[in-house]
Design a protein around this motif. Sequence first.
Motif, PDB file in Angstrom:
ATOM      1  N   SER A  67      11.123  37.330 -39.887  1.00  0.00           N
ATOM      2  CA  SER A  67      11.383  38.406 -40.847  1.00  0.00           C
ATOM      3  C   SER A  67      12.829  38.315 -41.283  1.00  0.00           C
ATOM      4  N   ARG A  68      13.036  38.266 -42.589  1.00  0.00           N
ATOM      5  CA  ARG A  68      14.400  38.366 -43.116  1.00  0.00           C
ATOM      6  C   ARG A  68      14.591  39.835 -43.462  1.00  0.00           C
ATOM      7  N   LEU A  69      15.157  40.565 -42.533  1.00  0.00           N
ATOM      8  CA  LEU A  69      15.223  42.018 -42.611  1.00  0.00           C
ATOM      9  C   LEU A  69      16.150  42.477 -43.738  1.00  0.00           C
ATOM     10  N   ASN A  70      17.225  41.766 -43.931  1.00  0.00           N
ATOM     11  CA  ASN A  70      18.199  42.012 -44.989  1.00  0.00           C
ATOM     12  C   ASN A  70      19.061  40.760 -45.072  1.00  0.00           C
ATOM     13  N   LYS A  71      20.132  40.814 -45.817  1.00  0.00           N
ATOM     14  CA  LYS A  71      20.919  39.588 -45.974  1.00  0.00           C
ATOM     15  C   LYS A  71      21.519  39.134 -44.650  1.00  0.00           C
ATOM     16  N   ARG A  72      21.852  40.066 -43.785  1.00  0.00           N
ATOM     17  CA  ARG A  72      22.539  39.761 -42.530  1.00  0.00           C
ATOM     18  C   ARG A  72      21.605  39.276 -41.427  1.00  0.00           C
ATOM     19  N   GLU A  73      20.358  39.751 -41.398  1.00  0.00           N
ATOM     20  CA  GLU A  73      19.539  39.598 -40.206  1.00  0.00           C
ATOM     21  C   GLU A  73      18.267  38.787 -40.451  1.00  0.00           C
ATOM     22  N   PHE A  74      17.976  37.925 -39.483  1.00  0.00           N
ATOM     23  CA  PHE A  74      16.797  37.057 -39.574  1.00  0.00           C
ATOM     24  C   PHE A  74      16.217  36.966 -38.164  1.00  0.00           C
ATOM     25  N   SER A  75      15.032  37.528 -37.953  1.00  0.00           N
ATOM     26  CA  SER A  75      14.465  37.572 -36.613  1.00  0.00           C
ATOM     27  C   SER A  75      13.306  36.596 -36.466  1.00  0.00           C
ATOM     28  N   LEU A  76      13.120  36.155 -35.241  1.00  0.00           N
ATOM     29  CA  LEU A  76      12.045  35.216 -34.893  1.00  0.00           C
ATOM     30  C   LEU A  76      11.151  35.876 -33.860  1.00  0.00           C
ATOM     31  N   ARG A  77       9.850  35.934 -34.121  1.00  0.00           N
ATOM     32  CA  ARG A  77       8.927  36.611 -33.223  1.00  0.00           C
ATOM     33  C   ARG A  77       7.923  35.636 -32.629  1.00  0.00           C
ATOM     34  N   LEU A  78       7.749  35.765 -31.317  1.00  0.00           N
ATOM     35  CA  LEU A  78       6.689  35.057 -30.622  1.00  0.00           C
ATOM     36  C   LEU A  78       5.622  36.094 -30.314  1.00  0.00           C
ATOM     37  N   GLU A  79       4.463  35.988 -30.919  1.00  0.00           N
ATOM     38  CA  GLU A  79       3.425  37.012 -30.757  1.00  0.00           C
ATOM     39  C   GLU A  79       2.729  36.906 -29.402  1.00  0.00           C
ATOM     40  N   SER A  80       2.468  35.692 -28.960  1.00  0.00           N
ATOM     41  CA  SER A  80       1.797  35.468 -27.673  1.00  0.00           C
ATOM     42  C   SER A  80       2.411  34.204 -27.071  1.00  0.00           C
ATOM     43  N   ALA A  81       3.422  34.423 -26.242  1.00  0.00           N
ATOM     44  CA  ALA A  81       4.227  33.300 -25.765  1.00  0.00           C
ATOM     45  C   ALA A  81       3.406  32.315 -24.938  1.00  0.00           C
ATOM     46  N   ALA A  82       3.724  31.044 -25.117  1.00  0.00           N
ATOM     47  CA  ALA A  82       3.070  29.968 -24.368  1.00  0.00           C
ATOM     48  C   ALA A  82       4.134  29.127 -23.679  1.00  0.00           C
ATOM     49  N   PRO A  83       3.809  28.508 -22.555  1.00  0.00           N
ATOM     50  CA  PRO A  83       4.805  27.676 -21.858  1.00  0.00           C
ATOM     51  C   PRO A  83       5.421  26.600 -22.746  1.00  0.00           C
ATOM     52  N   SER A  84       4.681  26.114 -23.746  1.00  0.00           N
ATOM     53  CA  SER A  84       5.221  25.086 -24.653  1.00  0.00           C
ATOM     54  C   SER A  84       6.357  25.622 -25.523  1.00  0.00           C
TER      55      SER A  84
END
Lengths: 115, 111
Positions: A67-84
């Motif tokens: 998600s590019r929330l605004n010019k300053r912030e960019f988040s990365l989401r792991l919905e269901s984490a895997a060991p890989s």
Amino acid sequence: NAGVTQTPKFQVLKTGQSMTLQCAQDMNHNSMYWYRQDPGMGLRLIYYSASEGTTDKGEVPNGYNVSRLNKREFSLRLESAAPSQTSVYFCASSEAPLLSNQPQHFGDGTRLSIL
Amino acid sequence: ILNVEQSPQSLHVQEGDSTNFTCSFPSSNFYALHWYRWETAKSPEALFVMTLNGDEKKKGRISATLNTKEGYSYLYIKGSQPEDSATYLCAPRSGNTPLVFGKGTRLSVIA
């Protein structure tokens, strides 16, 4: 001058849990990037945002959302984490849109372990 | 995805030695070539951004050259010092695609 700030610095998750990695830059940069770094693999691009309001897949996007929330912030989401997905994650930003010749500025990284 | 090759993978030199590494990339549709320096436990830092064939850039004892026609760039370090120990990454850009990073050359300078 903070530059690119990533939170958290370390995280341990169990398989199947979700989490969001946060990235913020204070350089008024237009473009932002998420990379993962694995031994012997170098830096691989997960997703990028050429400018506010746009996001695109990189080389290894599967299992992630951004998600590019605004010019300053960019988040990365792991919905269901895997060991890989155990890796070190770096956020970066650059001054001008994607096709410029400006260098990228990197955060300090988030070390993520998934058990 | 661009095929980016960096050689050697690792290098050990004595303090005071000069050294160089190679970055090879496809020459077609070339746009730019970045070099980054990455110290252990830190984040990558930009050294050079190069765009023109024949470009030469210099920062202190470190310099780089670019040959876009044959698809390679050399990074040179003159009189290596222990503080030069790091992994050196190159990243070309082709057309309208993002940077693609090579796996890097890990340099160790022995005092």
